[in-house]
Design a protein around this motif. Structure first.
Motif, mmCIF file in Angstrom:
data_model
loop_
_atom_site.group_PDB
_atom_site.id
_atom_site.type_symbol
_atom_site.label_atom_id
_atom_site.label_comp_id
_atom_site.label_asym_id
_atom_site.label_seq_id
_atom_site.Cartn_x
_atom_site.Cartn_y
_atom_site.Cartn_z
ATOM 1 N N UNK A 1 0.830 -1.211 0.000
ATOM 2 C CA UNK A 1 0.000 0.000 0.000
ATOM 3 C C UNK A 1 0.859 1.254 0.000
ATOM 4 N N UNK A 2 0.529 2.188 -0.867
ATOM 5 C CA UNK A 2 1.272 3.454 -0.952
ATOM 6 C C UNK A 2 0.286 4.614 -1.008
ATOM 7 N N UNK A 3 0.806 5.788 -0.708
ATOM 8 C CA UNK A 3 0.026 7.019 -0.811
ATOM 9 C C UNK A 3 0.410 7.762 -2.085
ATOM 10 N N UNK A 4 -0.576 8.351 -2.743
ATOM 11 C CA UNK A 4 -0.278 9.204 -3.878
ATOM 12 C C UNK A 4 0.295 10.522 -3.353
ATOM 13 N N UNK A 5 1.132 11.205 -4.147
ATOM 14 C CA UNK A 5 1.730 12.469 -3.669
ATOM 15 C C UNK A 5 0.691 13.471 -3.200
ATOM 16 N N UNK A 6 -0.450 13.553 -3.903
ATOM 17 C CA UNK A 6 -1.461 14.526 -3.502
ATOM 18 C C UNK A 6 -2.134 14.140 -2.185
ATOM 19 N N UNK A 7 -2.208 12.841 -1.881
ATOM 20 C CA UNK A 7 -2.781 12.423 -0.599
ATOM 21 C C UNK A 7 -1.867 12.813 0.557
ATOM 22 N N UNK A 8 -0.561 12.565 0.393
ATOM 23 C CA UNK A 8 0.393 12.937 1.439
ATOM 24 C C UNK A 8 0.419 14.449 1.634
ATOM 25 N N UNK A 9 0.348 15.200 0.517
ATOM 26 C CA UNK A 9 0.359 16.665 0.610
ATOM 27 C C UNK A 9 -0.897 17.175 1.306
#
Length: 394
Positions: free
Chosen positions: A173-181
């Motif tokens: 499972x990973x986070x998209x850059x916009x989710x982390x931002x």
């Protein structure tokens, strides 16, 4: 259905932090299990691993007691029966589980069985005959596939468990850059009008740190100010120390390593230090160097070390505030995101392995090989462009 165990996993407080053992029906320590758990402790396994294995062996001892069976008089069929009882949630219980009961996940079952097989492998090395029957010797055949580093295995072959639980990989499972931002922005934002940060700057720093370094949550919460070498004309870096003492028993699973960080993250740390000083930490804290970077502000002992449970509770709150965050997200997703981003950017596998603190690059390969494999396979998607380049080369 109520499960009635005759063995009990017991928490034990020690000078090095909490650990776990297993008590029998007479409330005495089960010595064969304790010898194995002490072996895990002495070989620097984490308290979480000891706790997990103690749980598996608690279930195994309950299983043996229900059958009136001695631990050193078992075979492959007995472990197979235990595996079946684990799958239906009926270890040591005489009642058949109700239809529709939720079965444990295969990954959980695999950990329980691994604890039992590790227990017997340890006792096989100690000379318990029956333990050796639960393992088989595997020798490489000419022309057969050889695992990584197979050439350094014993010439007599490798010992392999006769009982293995295969689990289906669900991907990393990973986070998209916009989710982390979005999460960072929801935590705290800079207000130009007042010249201050509004919100939880502490958590903005924590999420940014986990994303940029791939640290485990426990490693991040263990950081003291002496571990953060801020950039003064050079690249800033963080030292992950293997010092044993921590108020909540957290430890650096991978031992000592250094991780370089960017200027933006280093500036954010500086802003957090300034915020701590404004809150009075520089006056109340006796030894700043040994003061934990992530500390309590609103609950618990003021400026005391944060607990992982506090982070999980806070993240649950943020999932309601940031709709795009996955419901199943945990802080460990940042570690997977960090490794995936590095590999997709072309960073060599051995470099990623060192940054994550894996003891063996094979661990990194086993966990993230699909990332580079998928990227390589995607390059084959434009077949027309490939054949045109091929034709032009002739």
């Amino acid at each position: 259905m109520q499960e009635e165990y005759v063995a009990f996993k017991q928490r034990v407080a020690t000078s090095d932090g909490p650990t776990w053992t297993v008590l029998g029906a007479d409330y005495r320590v089960v010595q064969p299990i304790e010898r194995y758990l002490e072996h895990l402790r002495s070989t620097d396994h984490s308290p979480n691993t000891v706790e997990s294995y103690a749980k598996g062996l608690e279930l195994w001892w309950t299983f043996l007691d229900a059958r009136g069976q001695s631990w050193d008089r078992v075979g492959v069929a007995d472990v197979g029966t235990f595996l079946g009882q684990l799958r239906c949630g009926a270890v040591g219980v005489s009642v058949v589980p109700s239809i529709g009961a939720i079965a444990p996940a295969e990954s959980t079952i695999a950990v329980r069985v691994r604890a039992v097989m590790g227990f017997y492998r340890y006792h096989a090395e100690a000379g318990v005959d029956v333990a050796g029957q639960l393992y088989e010797t595997v020798r490489s055949r000419p022309g057969s596939y050889l695992p990584f580093l197979e050439h350094i295995a014993r010439r007599d072959g490798r010992r392999r468990s006769r009982i293995r639980v295969r689990t289906r990989s669900r991907g990393i499972p990973v986070l998209r850059p916009e989710q982390a931002a979005a999460l960072r922005q929801a935590e705290a934002r800079w207000d130009p009008a007042s010249g201050t940060w509004i919100g939880e700057l502490r958590y903005r720093l924590l999420w940014a740190l986990l994303e940029e370094t791939g640290l485990r949550l426990g490693e991040a919460l263990r950081l003291q100010h002496r571990d953060w070498k801020t950039g003064t004309g050079d690249t800033a870096l963080i030292e992950v120390s293997d010092r044993p003492a921590h108020p909540h028993g957290l430890r650096a699973k991978s031992g000592y390593r250094r991780i370089h960080v960017g200027a933006e993250l280093d500036r954010l740390y500086g802003e957090w230090v300034w915020a701590l000083c404004e809150a009075g930490a520089d006056v109340e804290v006796e030894d700043w160097d040994r003061f934990y970077v992530f500390c309590n502000l609103h609950r618990g002992p003021r400026f005391g070390a944060m607990r992982p449970e506090s982070v999980y509770r806070h993240l649950a709150t943020m999932k309601r505030r940031v709709p795009d965050l996955p419901e199943s997200m945990t802080p460990h997703w940042f570690r997977h995101t960090h490794a995936t981003a590095l590999l997709l950017a072309g960073t060599p596998m051995h470099v990623v392995s060192r940054r994550l603190g894996h003891a063996d690059v094979q661990t990194t390969i086993n966990t993230y090989a699909h990332v580079t494999e998928d990227a390589e396979l995607r390059t084959c998607a434009d077949w027309q462009a490939i054949t045109q380049a091929w034709g032009g080369a002739r």
